[in-house]
Write a protein that holds these residues in place. Structure first.
Motif, PDB file in Angstrom:
ATOM      1  N   TYR A 386      23.491   1.588   9.931  1.00 47.57           N
ATOM      2  CA  TYR A 386      22.620   0.693  10.809  1.00 47.57           C
ATOM      3  C   TYR A 386      21.525   0.008   9.913  1.00 47.57           C
ATOM      4  O   TYR A 386      20.968  -0.907  10.118  1.00 47.57           O
ATOM      5  CB  TYR A 386      22.069   1.336  12.103  1.00 47.57           C
ATOM      6  N   ASN A 387      20.763   0.883   9.059  1.00 49.23           N
ATOM      7  CA  ASN A 387      19.644   0.796   8.518  1.00 49.23           C
ATOM      8  C   ASN A 387      19.413   1.573   7.363  1.00 49.23           C
ATOM      9  O   ASN A 387      19.320   2.688   7.402  1.00 49.23           O
ATOM     10  CB  ASN A 387      18.356   0.531   9.224  1.00 49.23           C
ATOM     11  N   ASP A 388      19.801   1.141   6.159  1.00 51.13           N
ATOM     12  CA  ASP A 388      19.931   2.077   4.968  1.00 51.13           C
ATOM     13  C   ASP A 388      18.606   2.667   4.399  1.00 51.13           C
ATOM     14  O   ASP A 388      18.499   2.422   3.361  1.00 51.13           O
ATOM     15  CB  ASP A 388      20.996   1.604   3.922  1.00 51.13           C
ATOM     16  N   VAL A 389      17.859   3.155   5.211  1.00 51.94           N
ATOM     17  CA  VAL A 389      16.433   3.742   4.946  1.00 51.94           C
ATOM     18  C   VAL A 389      16.328   4.864   5.257  1.00 51.94           C
ATOM     19  O   VAL A 389      16.737   5.406   6.448  1.00 51.94           O
ATOM     20  CB  VAL A 389      15.455   2.902   5.260  1.00 51.94           C
ATOM     21  N   ARG A 390      16.026   6.110   4.185  1.00 52.32           N
ATOM     22  CA  ARG A 390      16.162   7.569   4.465  1.00 52.32           C
ATOM     23  C   ARG A 390      15.150   7.797   5.540  1.00 52.32           C
ATOM     24  O   ARG A 390      15.315   8.510   6.527  1.00 52.32           O
ATOM     25  CB  ARG A 390      15.961   8.152   3.521  1.00 52.32           C
ATOM     26  N   ARG A 391      14.018   7.116   5.475  1.00 53.19           N
ATOM     27  CA  ARG A 391      12.694   7.378   6.468  1.00 53.19           C
ATOM     28  C   ARG A 391      13.167   6.783   7.805  1.00 53.19           C
ATOM     29  O   ARG A 391      12.922   7.554   8.772  1.00 53.19           O
ATOM     30  CB  ARG A 391      11.673   6.690   5.743  1.00 53.19           C
ATOM     31  N   TYR A 392      13.907   5.836   7.935  1.00 54.13           N
ATOM     32  CA  TYR A 392      14.523   5.342   9.147  1.00 54.13           C
ATOM     33  C   TYR A 392      15.509   6.382   9.815  1.00 54.13           C
ATOM     34  O   TYR A 392      15.219   6.684  11.051  1.00 54.13           O
ATOM     35  CB  TYR A 392      15.066   4.036   8.873  1.00 54.13           C
ATOM     36  N   ALA A 393      16.213   6.914   9.013  1.00 52.47           N
ATOM     37  CA  ALA A 393      17.193   7.774   9.607  1.00 52.47           C
ATOM     38  C   ALA A 393      16.415   9.139  10.060  1.00 52.47           C
ATOM     39  O   ALA A 393      16.817   9.747  11.108  1.00 52.47           O
ATOM     40  CB  ALA A 393      18.112   8.262   8.800  1.00 52.47           C
ATOM     41  N   GLN A 394      15.529   9.420   9.335  1.00 49.98           N
ATOM     42  CA  GLN A 394      14.496  10.826   9.886  1.00 49.98           C
ATOM     43  C   GLN A 394      13.847  10.343  11.087  1.00 49.98           C
ATOM     44  O   GLN A 394      13.800  11.124  11.950  1.00 49.98           O
ATOM     45  CB  GLN A 394      13.765  10.803   8.782  1.00 49.98           C
ATOM     46  N   ASP A 395      13.115   9.168  11.356  1.00 49.87           N
ATOM     47  CA  ASP A 395      12.526   8.915  12.493  1.00 49.87           C
ATOM     48  C   ASP A 395      13.577   8.700  13.767  1.00 49.87           C
ATOM     49  O   ASP A 395      13.258   9.291  14.626  1.00 49.87           O
ATOM     50  CB  ASP A 395      11.706   7.474  12.323  1.00 49.87           C
ATOM     51  N   VAL A 396      14.522   8.347  13.448  1.00 50.23           N
ATOM     52  CA  VAL A 396      15.498   8.126  14.427  1.00 50.23           C
ATOM     53  C   VAL A 396      16.016   9.537  15.028  1.00 50.23           C
ATOM     54  O   VAL A 396      16.166   9.913  16.228  1.00 50.23           O
ATOM     55  CB  VAL A 396      16.904   7.350  14.220  1.00 50.23           C
ATOM     56  N   PHE A 397      16.338  10.497  14.032  1.00 54.57           N
ATOM     57  CA  PHE A 397      16.773  11.973  14.333  1.00 54.57           C
ATOM     58  C   PHE A 397      15.518  12.508  15.162  1.00 54.57           C
ATOM     59  O   PHE A 397      15.840  13.124  16.335  1.00 54.57           O
ATOM     60  CB  PHE A 397      17.133  12.625  13.174  1.00 54.57           C
ATOM     61  N   ASP A 398      14.365  12.464  14.705  1.00 56.68           N
ATOM     62  CA  ASP A 398      13.343  12.889  15.547  1.00 56.68           C
ATOM     63  C   ASP A 398      13.171  12.480  16.921  1.00 56.68           C
ATOM     64  O   ASP A 398      12.936  13.107  17.714  1.00 56.68           O
ATOM     65  CB  ASP A 398      11.880  12.853  14.659  1.00 56.68           C
ATOM     66  N   ALA A 399      13.193  11.132  17.071  1.00 59.01           N
ATOM     67  CA  ALA A 399      12.856  10.515  18.252  1.00 59.01           C
ATOM     68  C   ALA A 399      14.186  11.033  19.296  1.00 59.01           C
ATOM     69  O   ALA A 399      14.022  11.333  20.320  1.00 59.01           O
ATOM     70  CB  ALA A 399      13.148   9.022  18.208  1.00 59.01           C
ATOM     71  N   ALA A 400      15.378  11.092  18.824  1.00 57.75           N
ATOM     72  CA  ALA A 400      16.487  11.547  19.673  1.00 57.75           C
ATOM     73  C   ALA A 400      16.448  12.913  19.991  1.00 57.75           C
ATOM     74  O   ALA A 400      16.908  13.232  21.043  1.00 57.75           O
ATOM     75  CB  ALA A 400      17.882  11.434  18.759  1.00 57.75           C
ATOM     76  N   ASN A 401      15.923  13.408  19.137  1.00 64.19           N
ATOM     77  CA  ASN A 401      15.698  15.318  19.362  1.00 64.19           C
ATOM     78  C   ASN A 401      14.752  15.296  20.478  1.00 64.19           C
ATOM     79  O   ASN A 401      14.923  16.053  21.542  1.00 64.19           O
ATOM     80  CB  ASN A 401      15.420  15.979  18.155  1.00 64.19           C
ATOM     81  N   ARG A 402      13.535  14.479  20.352  1.00 64.99           N
ATOM     82  CA  ARG A 402      12.560  14.647  21.427  1.00 64.99           C
ATOM     83  C   ARG A 402      13.246  14.024  22.844  1.00 64.99           C
ATOM     84  O   ARG A 402      12.931  14.838  23.861  1.00 64.99           O
ATOM     85  CB  ARG A 402      11.233  14.017  21.095  1.00 64.99           C
ATOM     86  N   TYR A 403      13.862  12.861  22.661  1.00 61.22           N
ATOM     87  CA  TYR A 403      14.299  12.516  24.165  1.00 61.22           C
ATOM     88  C   TYR A 403      15.401  13.586  24.777  1.00 61.22           C
ATOM     89  O   TYR A 403      15.348  13.623  25.961  1.00 61.22           O
ATOM     90  CB  TYR A 403      14.879  11.330  23.867  1.00 61.22           C
ATOM     91  N   GLY A 404      16.206  14.179  23.848  1.00 58.34           N
ATOM     92  CA  GLY A 404      17.201  15.035  24.491  1.00 58.34           C
ATOM     93  C   GLY A 404      16.543  16.588  24.959  1.00 58.34           C
ATOM     94  O   GLY A 404      16.897  16.844  26.192  1.00 58.34           O
ATOM     95  N   GLN A 405      15.609  16.816  24.373  1.00 63.76           N
ATOM     96  CA  GLN A 405      14.939  18.068  24.844  1.00 63.76           C
ATOM     97  C   GLN A 405      14.111  17.703  26.029  1.00 63.76           C
ATOM     98  O   GLN A 405      14.139  18.384  27.181  1.00 63.76           O
ATOM     99  CB  GLN A 405      13.945  18.653  23.853  1.00 63.76           C
ATOM    100  N   ALA A 406      13.411  16.574  26.207  1.00 63.15           N
ATOM    101  CA  ALA A 406      12.591  16.101  27.356  1.00 63.15           C
ATOM    102  C   ALA A 406      13.270  15.974  28.557  1.00 63.15           C
ATOM    103  O   ALA A 406      12.759  16.064  29.564  1.00 63.15           O
ATOM    104  CB  ALA A 406      11.467  14.906  27.161  1.00 63.15           C
ATOM    105  N   SER A 407      14.579  15.445  28.321  1.00 64.87           N
ATOM    106  CA  SER A 407      15.304  14.952  29.585  1.00 64.87           C
ATOM    107  C   SER A 407      15.939  16.264  30.464  1.00 64.87           C
ATOM    108  O   SER A 407      16.193  15.909  31.304  1.00 64.87           O
ATOM    109  CB  SER A 407      16.575  14.129  29.089  1.00 64.87           C
ATOM    110  N   ARG A 408      15.937  17.562  29.656  1.00 72.22           N
ATOM    111  CA  ARG A 408      16.221  18.546  30.373  1.00 72.22           C
ATOM    112  C   ARG A 408      15.169  19.358  31.052  1.00 72.22           C
ATOM    113  O   ARG A 408      15.689  20.601  31.506  1.00 72.22           O
ATOM    114  CB  ARG A 408      17.021  19.355  29.022  1.00 72.22           C
ATOM    115  N   THR A 409      14.109  19.016  30.835  1.00 68.22           N
ATOM    116  CA  THR A 409      13.130  19.769  31.277  1.00 68.22           C
ATOM    117  C   THR A 409      12.919  19.680  33.138  1.00 68.22           C
ATOM    118  O   THR A 409      13.488  18.827  33.554  1.00 68.22           O
ATOM    119  CB  THR A 409      11.603  19.391  30.895  1.00 68.22           C
TER     120      THR A 409
END
Length: 409
Positions: A386-409
């Motif tokens: 989707y976007n071949d930037v390593r920092r971009y992939a890291q930011d997407v992973f961190d955001a998805a991880n936060r959304y998944g944890q927050a939605s289960r609270t």
């Protein structure tokens, strides 16, 4: 014979071998026989000079015969006969001798089948090829062979180089660079956890239909998720309209591509990084899901670590007739949108500036190629495509991880 006595003078017989004296006299020494044509058949012994003939016996005078009392021709005949026989007896063994030194001839070594096959050397082959190339057949054949070799080499080079340059998938979003992998990236064995409802195995709720079919009267297919989007959006901090788009895209792909395993949290993470869920550049999402004003990125002119992509849509989507620009809440490049664009709200338009259409198209792009996003390797490859930037992939992973944890609270 006048008086009863034999007065004939006896002369010696000629020798059996030829003589070498120039005068041709009868008393010259005898030489050996000529060397045979096949010296390996001879005994190999050095030839000796033939023994010289004994000197001829002088003729007996007639007076000696007359004065010999009681002597008859019979008495003298045996002696002369013996001498003559001794002189005239030829040699029975003739040994081979060389013409000059008399040394034994060298025995020739014979190799079996040595003459049967004689392979030409490289020089002979080169001369034969050169001679053949001057003939009419060679003049026609050699250019054809060289042409075939050239075509084969070109095809091989094309098969190796073209896929490496043109076959690589072009990133969807803008600012695709080749930054080195940060040291703080999570291990590739992790994927962000899925969010709470709708789970990947859920079916479309009543009234929700896949794109391309007739939706319920009076609203979009994603309106059936309005309650869930309001509650979950409040937990994770996302606008309910954007939450409807992300949740609906997950449900549609769960029905149309069950092997993908896409979660809405991944789409929400991409939407956050790309445009803050349609609110970049002071834009706002309308009730229909369209971002106003339109979100258009910087020109892809090769400056500032951006790719250089000349205009492909004549400015219809990005309002730029010189270079392409990333557009919409999910920041699609015009060429990618032409390939993967979707109509999620069933309004008959594939609008990259509408978050419902853009979210479903982003999900379809991530699942392309048979990816299974529940596998860590496939998830990371999908984000980097989707976007071949390593920092971009890291930011997407961190955001998805936060959304998944927050939605289960």
């Amino acid at each position: 014979m006048a008086d009863g006595e034999e007065r004939t003078t006896l002369r010696p017989l000629r020798p059996a071998t030829p003589r070498t004296d120039s005068g041709g006299g009868p008393d010259g020494p005898a030489t050996g026989l000529p060397r045979p044509r096949r010296p390996w058949l001879s005994s190999g012994k050095p030839a000796d000079d033939a023994a010289p003939d004994p000197p001829p016996t002088d003729p007996v005078p007639a007076e000696a015969i007359d004065n010999a009392a009681g002597t008859t021709s019979d008495a003298t005949t045996p002696d002369r006969t013996d001498a003559t026989a001794a002189e005239s007896t030829p040699k029975t063994t003739v040994e081979e001798s060389t013409p000059e030194s008399g040394a034994p001839a060298a025995r020739r070594r014979r190799v079996r089948f040595g003459h049967a096959v004689r392979l030409p050397g490289p020089r002979a082959a080169a001369r034969a090829t050169r001679a053949w190339s001057r003939r009419p057949s060679g003049r026609l054949t050699l250019p054809g062979v060289f042409l075939l070799v050239l075509v084969a080499a070109t095809a091989t080079a094309g098969a190796l180089l073209v896929p490496a340059t043109l076959g690589a998938p072009r990133p969807v979003a803008v600012d695709a660079t080749a930054d080195p992998l940060p040291s703080d990236l999570p291990p590739s064995g992790q994927v962000p956890p899925p969010g709470q409802f709708p789970p990947p195995t859920a079916t479309l709720p009543p009234g929700v239909t896949p794109p391309g079919t007739a939706g319920p009267a009076g609203g979009r297919p994603s309106d059936a998720l309005a309650g869930w989007a309001r509650d979950t959006g409040a937990k994770v901090g996302i606008d309910p309209i954007a939450m409807q788009a992300y949740g609906y895209a997950e449900l549609v792909l769960a029905e149309t591509d069950r092997a993908c395993g896409l979660s809405w949290t991944t789409l929400a993470a991409i939407g956050l990084v790309e445009s803050r869920h349609g609110q970049a550049n002071n834009a706002q999402l309308g009730a229909d899901g369209r971002a106003v004003p339109e979100i258009i990125g910087l020109p892809l002119d090769g400056q500032g670590n951006r790719m250089r992509i000349a205009d492909t849509d004549r400015g219809e989507l990005d309002r730029d007739t010189t270079y392409d620009r990333a557009i919409g809440p999910m920041q699609f490049i015009p060429t990618t949108w032409e390939e993967i664009g979707a109509d999620a709200d069933n309004d008959g338009r594939k609008d990259p500036h509408n978050i419902h259409d853009a979210a479903l198209a982003a999900g379809m792009y991530l699942c392309k190629g048979g990816r299974n996003l529940t596998i860590p390797g496939d998830w990371w490859n999908a984000i980097l495509s989707y976007n071949d930037v390593r920092r971009y992939a890291q930011d997407v992973f961190d955001a998805a991880n936060r959304y998944g944890q927050a939605s289960r609270t």
